[in-house]
Design an enzyme around this catalytic site. Sequence first.
Site, PDB file in Angstrom:
ATOM      1  N   HIS A 189      48.106  -1.208  22.444  1.00  0.00           N
ATOM      2  CA  HIS A 189      49.366  -1.596  22.547  1.00  0.00           C
ATOM      3  C   HIS A 189      50.008  -1.763  23.963  1.00  0.00           C
ATOM      4  CE1 HIS A 189      48.624   1.185  19.199  1.00  0.00           C
ATOM      5  NE2 HIS A 189      49.526   0.574  18.289  1.00  0.00           N
ATOM      6  N   ASN A 190      49.322  -2.285  24.037  1.00  0.00           N
ATOM      7  CA  ASN A 190      50.506  -2.886  25.976  1.00  0.00           C
ATOM      8  C   ASN A 190      50.804  -4.993  25.534  1.00  0.00           C
ATOM      9  OD1 ASN A 190      48.703  -5.269  25.225  1.00  0.00           O
ATOM     10  ND2 ASN A 190      46.493  -3.754  25.742  1.00  0.00           N
ATOM     11  N   PHE A 191      50.999  -5.320  26.840  1.00  0.00           N
ATOM     12  CA  PHE A 191      51.771  -6.035  26.790  1.00  0.00           C
ATOM     13  C   PHE A 191      51.529  -7.217  25.787  1.00  0.00           C
ATOM     14  CE2 PHE A 191      52.541 -10.313  28.863  1.00  0.00           C
ATOM     15  CZ  PHE A 191      54.126 -10.734  29.003  1.00  0.00           C
ATOM     16  N   HIS A 199      49.584  -6.722  23.558  1.00  0.00           N
ATOM     17  CA  HIS A 199      50.125  -7.141  22.167  1.00  0.00           C
ATOM     18  C   HIS A 199      51.188  -7.244  21.647  1.00  0.00           C
ATOM     19  CE1 HIS A 199      50.687  -5.061  17.989  1.00  0.00           C
ATOM     20  NE2 HIS A 199      50.920  -4.437  18.460  1.00  0.00           N
ATOM     21  N   GLN A 233      37.436  -2.276   9.017  1.00  0.00           N
ATOM     22  CA  GLN A 233      38.101  -3.344   8.613  1.00  0.00           C
ATOM     23  C   GLN A 233      38.744  -3.998   7.595  1.00  0.00           C
ATOM     24  OE1 GLN A 233      39.889  -3.020  11.124  1.00  0.00           O
ATOM     25  NE2 GLN A 233      40.243  -5.333  11.636  1.00  0.00           N
ATOM     26  N   HIS A 251      58.471  -4.430  20.466  1.00  0.00           N
ATOM     27  CA  HIS A 251      58.621  -3.009  19.138  1.00  0.00           C
ATOM     28  C   HIS A 251      57.641  -1.967  19.421  1.00  0.00           C
ATOM     29  CE1 HIS A 251      54.876  -5.083  18.693  1.00  0.00           C
ATOM     30  NE2 HIS A 251      54.507  -3.645  17.644  1.00  0.00           N
ATOM     31  N   ASP A 252      57.081  -2.042  20.464  1.00  0.00           N
ATOM     32  CA  ASP A 252      56.137  -1.043  21.509  1.00  0.00           C
ATOM     33  C   ASP A 252      56.323  -0.382  22.029  1.00  0.00           C
ATOM     34  OD1 ASP A 252      54.259  -0.306  18.854  1.00  0.00           O
ATOM     35  OD2 ASP A 252      52.948  -1.729  19.077  1.00  0.00           O
ATOM     36  N   ASP A 260      52.762  -7.915  13.067  1.00  0.00           N
ATOM     37  CA  ASP A 260      52.655  -6.629  13.928  1.00  0.00           C
ATOM     38  C   ASP A 260      51.417  -6.189  13.534  1.00  0.00           C
ATOM     39  OD1 ASP A 260      52.262  -4.403  15.900  1.00  0.00           O
ATOM     40  OD2 ASP A 260      53.711  -2.962  14.190  1.00  0.00           O
TER      41      ASP A 260
HETATM   42  P1  5GP Z   1      51.771  -0.832  15.525  1.00  0.00           P
HETATM   43  O1  5GP Z   1      51.405   0.689  16.442  1.00  0.00           O
HETATM   44  O2  5GP Z   1      51.261  -1.622  16.292  1.00  0.00           O
HETATM   45  O3  5GP Z   1      53.025  -0.495  15.275  1.00  0.00           O
HETATM   46  O4  5GP Z   1      51.706  -0.855  14.066  1.00  0.00           O
HETATM   47  C1  5GP Z   1      50.405  -1.597  13.624  1.00  0.00           C
HETATM   48  C2  5GP Z   1      49.454  -0.099  13.228  1.00  0.00           C
HETATM   49  O5  5GP Z   1      48.679  -0.705  12.283  1.00  0.00           O
HETATM   50  C3  5GP Z   1      48.600  -0.244  14.010  1.00  0.00           C
HETATM   51  O6  5GP Z   1      48.608   0.970  15.445  1.00  0.00           O
HETATM   52  C4  5GP Z   1      46.800   0.096  13.499  1.00  0.00           C
HETATM   53  O7  5GP Z   1      47.091   1.772  13.268  1.00  0.00           O
HETATM   54  C5  5GP Z   1      47.045  -0.536  12.515  1.00  0.00           C
HETATM   55  N1  5GP Z   1      46.802  -1.723  12.485  1.00  0.00           N
HETATM   56  C6  5GP Z   1      47.267  -2.656  13.185  1.00  0.00           C
HETATM   57  N2  5GP Z   1      45.570  -3.446  13.085  1.00  0.00           N
HETATM   58  C7  5GP Z   1      45.262  -3.177  12.409  1.00  0.00           C
HETATM   59  C8  5GP Z   1      43.468  -3.355  12.657  1.00  0.00           C
HETATM   60  O8  5GP Z   1      42.966  -4.597  12.100  1.00  0.00           O
HETATM   61  N3  5GP Z   1      42.830  -2.420  11.295  1.00  0.00           N
HETATM   62  C9  5GP Z   1      43.224  -1.415  11.069  1.00  0.00           C
HETATM   63  N4  5GP Z   1      42.044  -0.751  11.498  1.00  0.00           N
HETATM   64  N5  5GP Z   1      44.220  -1.019  12.216  1.00  0.00           N
HETATM   65  C10 5GP Z   1      44.918  -2.106  12.598  1.00  0.00           C
HETATM   66 MN    MN Z   2      52.691  -2.623  16.828  1.00  0.00          MN
END
Ligand code: 5GP
Ligand code: MN
Length: 508
Positions: free
Chosen positions: A243-245, A247, A444, A283-284, A393
């Site tokens: 959850h960095n820049f 992202h 995945q 958003h993060d 996202d």
């Molecule tokens: P964010 O925390 O980035 O706002 O919300 C997205 C969340 O969806 C992530 O924290 C993570 O838990 C999940 N997520 C997003 N992309 C992936 C992915 O490719 N694989 C899995 N397993 N989870 C993901």
């Molecule tokens: Mn996010």
Amino acid sequence: MTTKIIHFMVNGKLEQAEFRADCSAADVRDVFRAAAEAGPHHILKMYNSSGSVVNISPRLEANSERSYYRLEVVASDLQSVAMPPELDDMEYRLHHLESKVMEDMGKSPDIMCELKSHVESFKRKLESVEHLSWMGLFKDDGDQQLSKFSPKPKTPQLSVQEERQQVRRKFLNMSSLQVTEEVREHLKTPIFDNWQWEEAEMLVLLQVMYMDLDFLTAFHIELEVLQNFLFEVYCHYNNIPFHNFQHCFCVTQMMYGLIWLTDLRNKLGRIDLFVMLTSALCHDLDHPGYNNVYQINAQTDLALRYNDISPLENHHCAVAFGILSKPECNILNNLTCEQYKHIRGGMIRCILATDMARHNEILNKFKLIQPVFDFTNKEHKEVLMKIMVKVSDISNEARPMAVAEPWLDCLLQEFFNQSDTEKLKGLPVTPFMDRDKVSKPSSQTSFIRFVLLPLFSELTKLFPCLEVKCHCAHTLNRCSQNQYVHHRRSSLLLSSPFAMCLLLQSSR
Ligand code: 5GP
Ligand code: MN
């Protein structure tokens, strides 16, 4: 409670340990492990003064300096662990059988050779666990993967502050240069590769997005204010694995791409596009690398402040408006009250919608209105905006393999950090983050099947140009890492503008 003093000799030195009779066996062993400077795979042996082996436990008898114990370390790393007895036994029986057959027939039958080669190959597999290296078991490989997201090697004298100022200077210097038409066009596609660009360049590209959507003219934003705002956003993302820049950049870039691909400029007002892009960007903000479940279980300051209600998302949004409250960063400065209210309301809705705990609630709302979707209906538009931010996202898997794969490493690294901390602190361990339970394919397959695909295909119904292709053939859960990479790559369909390669576990 009485304490025991144990005198012992280790590595040629006479030492003494002190512990209470009621302490645990593990504690006692840890004391001696530390004294012997032994690693986790070493075995310790303790001898008494008459040379007999004694148990290292709280019941170890106290002694005097003259009758000291002797502590020895027996090296035993993973590689030198003996083969399981079953395998040795099988090998012995096979050898015995072969001799008998040879006696009777004069030669070894093919089936015998085949069996021997099976046992050999199984032995080799047990001896080499390097195929697990991608999970970070082995330092060498792990380091290679880490280089993707670990902080770039810093010049020791540079503080975080100075490094940021360097990025700022580079950003401002570059932003006066013209970004080529080719890059501007590429930026509008979901195959854009974030790994090719450094932070200052990403800031320039974000500026291009705001400029090419005409936000500067439409909302009377001064270029310098936009630059200050973007730089502050950059400073408020933490240096953590996922959850960095980077992202933040990817999510914003996907949103930008979606706006162009779906021709949203002709379907929604510019103010709503502005809300969506800025929400993606913010958003993060200040994500600490531990999710809401952790915040709540660990009773962190954020969970306390927001009463366990989407603590992270509330925080990201509050940080965003904190940045906007500084006059030099306030890109909303020249808007009417009405416009400001609209944007603030929209951003709060969009950012709070990224809490995955609300995924089904939001998707179900969209499913209901999708067949009768009306671009002039306020409620419909609000749901669509949330869906667009959510899609952006979680869109890493919709990108080319070379872009998506490193992101998965980053995500798992952050997940494992969390579950390791949960284990250390005795908190409930989040199963999908547990390094003992999760593999790349298993993680995945279920994520794509149950979260990503249902969301993306619903959006595709509204925008058929966002082609979603499913590739349902493989039982990915049982695939090895290499197979996952191979299948994921072979099903990448770059022909369509938003082609998604989805690998699903076969339902049969
Ligand atoms: P964010 O925390 O980035 O706002 O919300 C997205 C969340 O969806 C992530 O924290 C993570 O838990 C999940 N997520 C997003 N992309 C992936 C992915 O490719 N694989 C899995 N397993 N989870 C993901
Ligand atoms: Mn996010």
